[in-house]
Design a protein around this motif. Structure first.
Motif, PDB file in Angstrom:
ATOM      1  N   ARG B 160       0.838  -1.202   0.000  1.00  0.00           N
ATOM      2  CA  ARG B 160       0.000   0.000   0.000  1.00  0.00           C
ATOM      3  C   ARG B 160       0.869   1.246   0.000  1.00  0.00           C
ATOM      4  O   ARG B 160       1.701   1.441   0.881  1.00  0.00           O
ATOM      5  CB  ARG B 160      -0.926  -0.001   1.222  1.00  0.00           C
ATOM      6  N   THR B 161       0.663   2.068  -1.035  1.00  0.00           N
ATOM      7  CA  THR B 161       1.429   3.311  -1.118  1.00  0.00           C
ATOM      8  C   THR B 161       0.558   4.527  -0.830  1.00  0.00           C
ATOM      9  O   THR B 161       1.071   5.618  -0.622  1.00  0.00           O
ATOM     10  CB  THR B 161       2.077   3.450  -2.512  1.00  0.00           C
ATOM     11  N   ASP B 162      -0.783   4.336  -0.834  1.00  0.00           N
ATOM     12  CA  ASP B 162      -1.659   5.466  -0.500  1.00  0.00           C
ATOM     13  C   ASP B 162      -2.859   4.966   0.303  1.00  0.00           C
ATOM     14  O   ASP B 162      -3.816   4.440  -0.256  1.00  0.00           O
ATOM     15  CB  ASP B 162      -2.125   6.164  -1.786  1.00  0.00           C
ATOM     16  N   PRO B 163      -2.846   5.149   1.626  1.00  0.00           N
ATOM     17  CA  PRO B 163      -3.954   4.661   2.459  1.00  0.00           C
ATOM     18  C   PRO B 163      -5.183   5.570   2.411  1.00  0.00           C
ATOM     19  O   PRO B 163      -6.226   5.208   2.959  1.00  0.00           O
ATOM     20  CB  PRO B 163      -3.359   4.638   3.870  1.00  0.00           C
ATOM     21  N   ASP B 164      -5.077   6.711   1.751  1.00  0.00           N
ATOM     22  CA  ASP B 164      -6.162   7.700   1.797  1.00  0.00           C
ATOM     23  C   ASP B 164      -7.162   7.549   0.657  1.00  0.00           C
ATOM     24  O   ASP B 164      -8.120   8.317   0.561  1.00  0.00           O
ATOM     25  CB  ASP B 164      -5.581   9.119   1.775  1.00  0.00           C
ATOM     26  N   VAL B 165      -6.937   6.575  -0.228  1.00  0.00           N
ATOM     27  CA  VAL B 165      -7.879   6.352  -1.334  1.00  0.00           C
ATOM     28  C   VAL B 165      -8.486   4.963  -1.158  1.00  0.00           C
ATOM     29  O   VAL B 165      -7.958   4.148  -0.396  1.00  0.00           O
ATOM     30  CB  VAL B 165      -7.165   6.467  -2.709  1.00  0.00           C
ATOM     31  N   ILE B 216       2.717   4.141 -10.042  1.00  0.00           N
ATOM     32  CA  ILE B 216       2.351   4.224  -8.632  1.00  0.00           C
ATOM     33  C   ILE B 216       0.822   4.234  -8.538  1.00  0.00           C
ATOM     34  O   ILE B 216       0.155   4.973  -9.260  1.00  0.00           O
ATOM     35  CB  ILE B 216       2.935   5.512  -8.002  1.00  0.00           C
ATOM     36  N   GLY B 217       0.286   3.372  -7.683  1.00  0.00           N
ATOM     37  CA  GLY B 217      -1.173   3.305  -7.519  1.00  0.00           C
ATOM     38  C   GLY B 217      -1.857   2.367  -8.498  1.00  0.00           C
ATOM     39  O   GLY B 217      -3.066   2.136  -8.406  1.00  0.00           O
ATOM     40  N   ASP B 218      -1.096   1.812  -9.446  1.00  0.00           N
ATOM     41  CA  ASP B 218      -1.673   0.890 -10.442  1.00  0.00           C
ATOM     42  C   ASP B 218      -1.450  -0.578 -10.085  1.00  0.00           C
ATOM     43  O   ASP B 218      -1.671  -1.466 -10.908  1.00  0.00           O
ATOM     44  CB  ASP B 218      -1.041   1.141 -11.823  1.00  0.00           C
ATOM     45  N   GLY B 219      -0.984  -0.827  -8.875  1.00  0.00           N
ATOM     46  CA  GLY B 219      -0.568  -2.181  -8.505  1.00  0.00           C
ATOM     47  C   GLY B 219      -1.669  -3.223  -8.620  1.00  0.00           C
ATOM     48  O   GLY B 219      -1.410  -4.385  -8.936  1.00  0.00           O
ATOM     49  N   ALA B 387     -12.038   5.194   1.811  1.00  0.00           N
ATOM     50  CA  ALA B 387     -10.570   5.185   1.881  1.00  0.00           C
ATOM     51  C   ALA B 387     -10.107   3.947   2.642  1.00  0.00           C
ATOM     52  O   ALA B 387     -10.742   3.540   3.621  1.00  0.00           O
ATOM     53  CB  ALA B 387     -10.070   6.450   2.573  1.00  0.00           C
ATOM     54  N   TRP B 388      -8.993   3.363   2.205  1.00  0.00           N
ATOM     55  CA  TRP B 388      -8.493   2.128   2.833  1.00  0.00           C
ATOM     56  C   TRP B 388      -8.340   2.281   4.342  1.00  0.00           C
ATOM     57  O   TRP B 388      -8.690   1.413   5.114  1.00  0.00           O
ATOM     58  CB  TRP B 388      -7.145   1.737   2.194  1.00  0.00           C
ATOM     59  N   LYS B 389      -7.846   3.464   4.746  1.00  0.00           N
ATOM     60  CA  LYS B 389      -7.559   3.645   6.174  1.00  0.00           C
ATOM     61  C   LYS B 389      -8.831   3.634   7.024  1.00  0.00           C
ATOM     62  O   LYS B 389      -8.767   3.420   8.231  1.00  0.00           O
ATOM     63  CB  LYS B 389      -6.774   4.944   6.414  1.00  0.00           C
ATOM     64  N   ASP B 390     -10.012   3.834   6.385  1.00  0.00           N
ATOM     65  CA  ASP B 390     -11.267   3.863   7.143  1.00  0.00           C
ATOM     66  C   ASP B 390     -12.030   2.537   7.104  1.00  0.00           C
ATOM     67  O   ASP B 390     -13.147   2.449   7.621  1.00  0.00           O
ATOM     68  CB  ASP B 390     -12.175   4.978   6.596  1.00  0.00           C
ATOM     69  N   LEU B 391     -11.452   1.515   6.459  1.00  0.00           N
ATOM     70  CA  LEU B 391     -12.143   0.221   6.393  1.00  0.00           C
ATOM     71  C   LEU B 391     -12.119  -0.483   7.741  1.00  0.00           C
ATOM     72  O   LEU B 391     -11.167  -0.328   8.508  1.00  0.00           O
ATOM     73  CB  LEU B 391     -11.466  -0.697   5.361  1.00  0.00           C
TER      74      LEU B 391
END
Lengths: 378, 393
Positions: B160-165, B216-219, B387-391
């Motif tokens: 995970r490179t961006d937890p906010d999406v 980045i983000g396309d993983g 957002a991932w961080k809110d799951l």
């Protein structure tokens, strides 16, 4: 975690079967499907089941006379199309998909194959007649008989036949009966004195059964030995029945998927519930398996392969319970409407269940396999 | 270069120039790669000839007939089947040139760092973090079910490179150096007693940005290529009748009449039928692939084999009766490959339990069949726009 499947030693298989459909076979399918869409919709099939004329003679005429499909298995020099079991299987798939009330399996496959096992002018002449579709031939054995079963006890006294056979499919539509006796295979005109056909009330109304009784009916000998002719007829019937079952199952799956997408409960299509989706996916898997098995049976029959007995027994041992399962699930997943007379799913359930008994039950075919692949009983 | 005859003669010329009998194995494989006969559908210069994939069979048949050595494909299955197609599709020229040759030669073994303790079927929920620090990424987290990690030189890794999406959008795909001092591999013992798999702990592992695959983000998108190839590999091989797990059972049945009972007989026949039907379905799928018309049947093959393997191996133990109460050896080992055939019935029974879990659980595969093949609607999703961080976790 990576996918690991068991590794097995590789050995090239010489007897490699073609399990696909050719372009010609796909064309044949679409022509037959088109014809059935025009002539044989579910409402018409349902209405016919309780009429005085359970068989659709117009449809038969279109299939046989119009398209020559009754003669697929008959060589051209005998008046047939000189095609193979692969094409006949495609026709049966489509007939199964429509639960079409026509005597294709009985006349164009089983009776025709029995005659192909016989030499002589009488058999050849009859083959030409059946291939044209202008006359319908039925082998007088119970629909439930498996290849290799004991023959029914019709007795020949010279050229006169005596005896009775029950559970004969499509006997009501027959113009000529092929009658196995211990004195050989005989042909009897259904219209003659001394032949009576009494309808039975059948579970599957689209393939009605009857009791055929001979009381001194005049017969012509068409083959000196009944055993091999009947066995060949029933083996081809069993092998190709799997294609009909595939058609039945494929219709059930397609309709149930369609219903599950359209039917809403709890503000969602019922097909979005995982509990139902998983069951539908399992049915799809059974249909996929059935297709490979049915193609294998048709192709081995077409090739005259030594594996044809195994392939036919395998196809029946798998397709019979699978088709019943798909049809039973189709009914359940349709909910209340599936239990009504007006919805056609019951026609498919009845055909599926009858087909699972026709030409030998799953247990009978497993016994056959046990003997043929060396897995003896205790 | 798409012609089978031309490819056959090219292979024969290659064999004449590098006779397997007198050529050292490593040299032979290198020459084969450089001649474009490694995987013919790969581009020229990368072990291939840009030919249709189906023509590889032509090359393989010639090589096999000549008794040529292979690159031990089972030992390097993750590299060949998963890493390579992903590198080919998403890698930079430099990455392709650097990774593919040693991968194919078997000089460098690959493993896959995807699943996590908290992200199995819901892989996109993964929590291993990669934080950028100049030209490198710093990775922290834990991966699990990693086959071959203890032998691997490289790993394909998603982090995970961006937890906010939302979860699918914040993932990036990397190549991880397994010799980095922050990589710790611990064997994960399974119900069979041995450890095919590992847990991999990543602590401040530094990955150069040059080892990122894709944007980045396309993983998640990149990982789809990997996972698709994982499932495609089934159905390629032709299996003889009674190949697979039914083989040892029918063998015991034939050789040991004293084990037979009527109940077992009926169940054996049912499974024999299902095994033969599954074999034919695999063969039909193979014929579709060769004809260039792959059918959706592939999605179902693994489902069918998983259930069959479990039922057959369960019956085998029961058939063996008293012997079925015994187990060959519980010693903890770290095998390089899985071998059903060379082991006892107890191992087969236990190992087959993994068949409906590894490479996508049967439940997830049923969803895939239902949604992608049958077109049924998906279950309502509550995590798509969060957002991932809110799951919830």
């Amino acid at each position: 975690m990576s996918t690991q499947t068991p590794q097995t030693p590789q050995s090239p298989q010489r007897d490699q079967r073609d399990l696909l459909y050719s372009e010609e076979e796909e064309t044949l399918r679409s022509v037959v499907r088109g014809l059935l869409a025009d002539h044989c919709d579910a409402t018409a099939v349902l209405a016919r089941t309780e009429s005085a004329e359970p068989h659709d003679r117009e449809l038969w005429k279109a299939l046989a006379d119009g398209m020559g499909l009754a003669g697929l298995l008959v060589p051209e020099e005998l008046g047939g199309q000189g095609a193979t079991h692969r094409e006949a299987a495609v026709v049966l798939e489509e007939l199964g998909r429509a639960v079409a009330p026509v005597p294709y399996l009985t006349s164009a496959v089983i009776a025709t194959e029995a005659l192909l096992a016989c030499d002589g002018d009488a058999a050849r002449e009859l083959l030409g007649t059946l291939a044209s579709g202008r006359r319908i031939g039925v082998l007088t054995v119970p629909l439930a008989a498996a290849p290799g079963d004991a023959l029914p006890g019709v007795r020949a006294a010279g050229e006169a036949l005596y005896g009775s056979v029950t559970g004969v499919a499509d006997a009501l539509a027959a113009d000529v009966f092929l009658v196995p006796t211990s004195a050989g295979l005989f042909a009897v005109d259904a219209a003659l004195d001394g032949v009576s056909v009494v309808p039975q009330i059948s579970l599957d109304l689209t393939r009605p059964l009857a009791t055929v009784t001979f009381e001194g009916a005049r017969a012509r000998a068409v083959g000196p030995e009944s055993g091999p002719a009947v066995r060949r007829g029933l083996r081809a019937g069993a092998g190709l029945l799997a294609s009909e079952q595939l058609g039945v199952a494929d219709w059930c799956l397609t309709e149930t998927v369609r219903h599950s997408k359209e039917r809403h409960q709890f503000n969602r299509p019922v097909g979005s519930f995982q509990a139902l989706k998983h069951r539908l996916a399992q049915l799809w898997l059974e249909v996929v398996n059935m297709r490979a098995t049915a193609r294998n049976a048709a192709d081995t029959l077409a090739a005259g392969s030594a594996d044809a007995d195994v392939a036919a027994a395998l196809a029946q041992a798998f397709a019979s319970p699978a088709t019943v399962h798909v049809a039973e699930e189709a009914l359940q997943l349709h909910g209340g409407i599936g239990m009504t007379w007006e919805h056609p799913v019951h026609l498919y359930l009845k055909r599926a269940k009858a087909d699972s008994i026709a030409l030998g039950t799953v247990g009978r075919h497993r016994e056959e396999l046990a003997a043929r692949v060396n897995l003896p009983a205790p | 270069m798409t012609d089978a005859a031309e490819l056959r003669s090219r292979t024969q010329e290659f064999l004449a120039a590098h006779p397997p009998a007198t050529t050292e194995r490593a040299a032979f494989l290198k020459a084969r790669f450089d001649a474009g006969l490694a995987w013919v559908h790969y581009p020229e210069g990368l072990g291939g000839l840009g030919a249709p994939r189906s023509l590889q069979a032509v090359v393989d048949a010639e090589l096999e007939a000549a008794g040529a050595p292979d690159n031990e494909p089972r030992r390097i299955g993750i590299g060949l089947g998963m890493a390579a197609p992903t590198i080919l599709r998403f890698g930079t020229e430099e990455q392709k040139r650097g990774f593919l040759r040693p991968l194919w030669l078997g000089d460098e073994v690959w493993c896959q760092l995807f699943s996590e303790p908290g992200a199995g079927s819901d892989l996109a929920a993964l929590g291993t973090r990669a934080v950028r620090d100049g030209d490198t990424w710093v990775v922290n987290g834990q991966k699990v079910w990693t086959s071959g990690a203890h032998a691997a030189r490289w790993a394909i890794l998603i982090a995970r490179t961006d937890p906010d999406v939302p979860k699918h959008r914040g993932i990036t795909y990397f190549v991880c150096d397994m010799t980095d001092p922050g990589v710790e591999v611990r064997p994960l013992r399974q119900i069979t007693g041995e450890a095919e798999f590992n847990e991999v702990f990543l602590t401040d592992v530094r990955i150069p940005d040059a080892h990122r695959l894709g944007e980045i983000g396309d993983g998640w998108k990149v990982a789809q290529t990997t996972l698709m190839n994982e499932r495609v590999s089934i159905g390629g091989a032709r299996i003889p009748r009674e190949g697979g797990l039914i083989g040892p059972v029918v063998g015991a049945w034939r050789e040991r009449p004293e084990l037979r009972t009527h109940d077992l007989h009926q169940r054996l026949l049912k499974l024999w039928v299902e095994a033969e039907v599954a074999r034919l379905t695999g063969e039909r799928l193979r014929q579709q692939l060769v004809a260039g018309h792959p059918g959706p049947e592939g999605s179902g093959m693994k489902l069918g084999f998983a259930r069959l393997n479990q039922e057959i191996s369960g019956l085998e133990l029961e058939l063996l009766g008293q012997e079925g109460l015994l187990y060959e050896d519980w010693t903890m080992r770290r095998p390089a490959t899985v071998d059903f055939a060379g082991r006892d019935a107890g191992y087969r029974y236990l190992r087959a339990k993994g068949n409906s879990i590894e490479g996508g659980t049967s439940e997830v595969l049923l969803n895939i069949v239902a949604e992608r093949v049958l077109g049924l609607p998906s279950e309502p999703r509550t995590d798509k726009d969060v957002a991932w961080k809110d799951l919830a976790r």
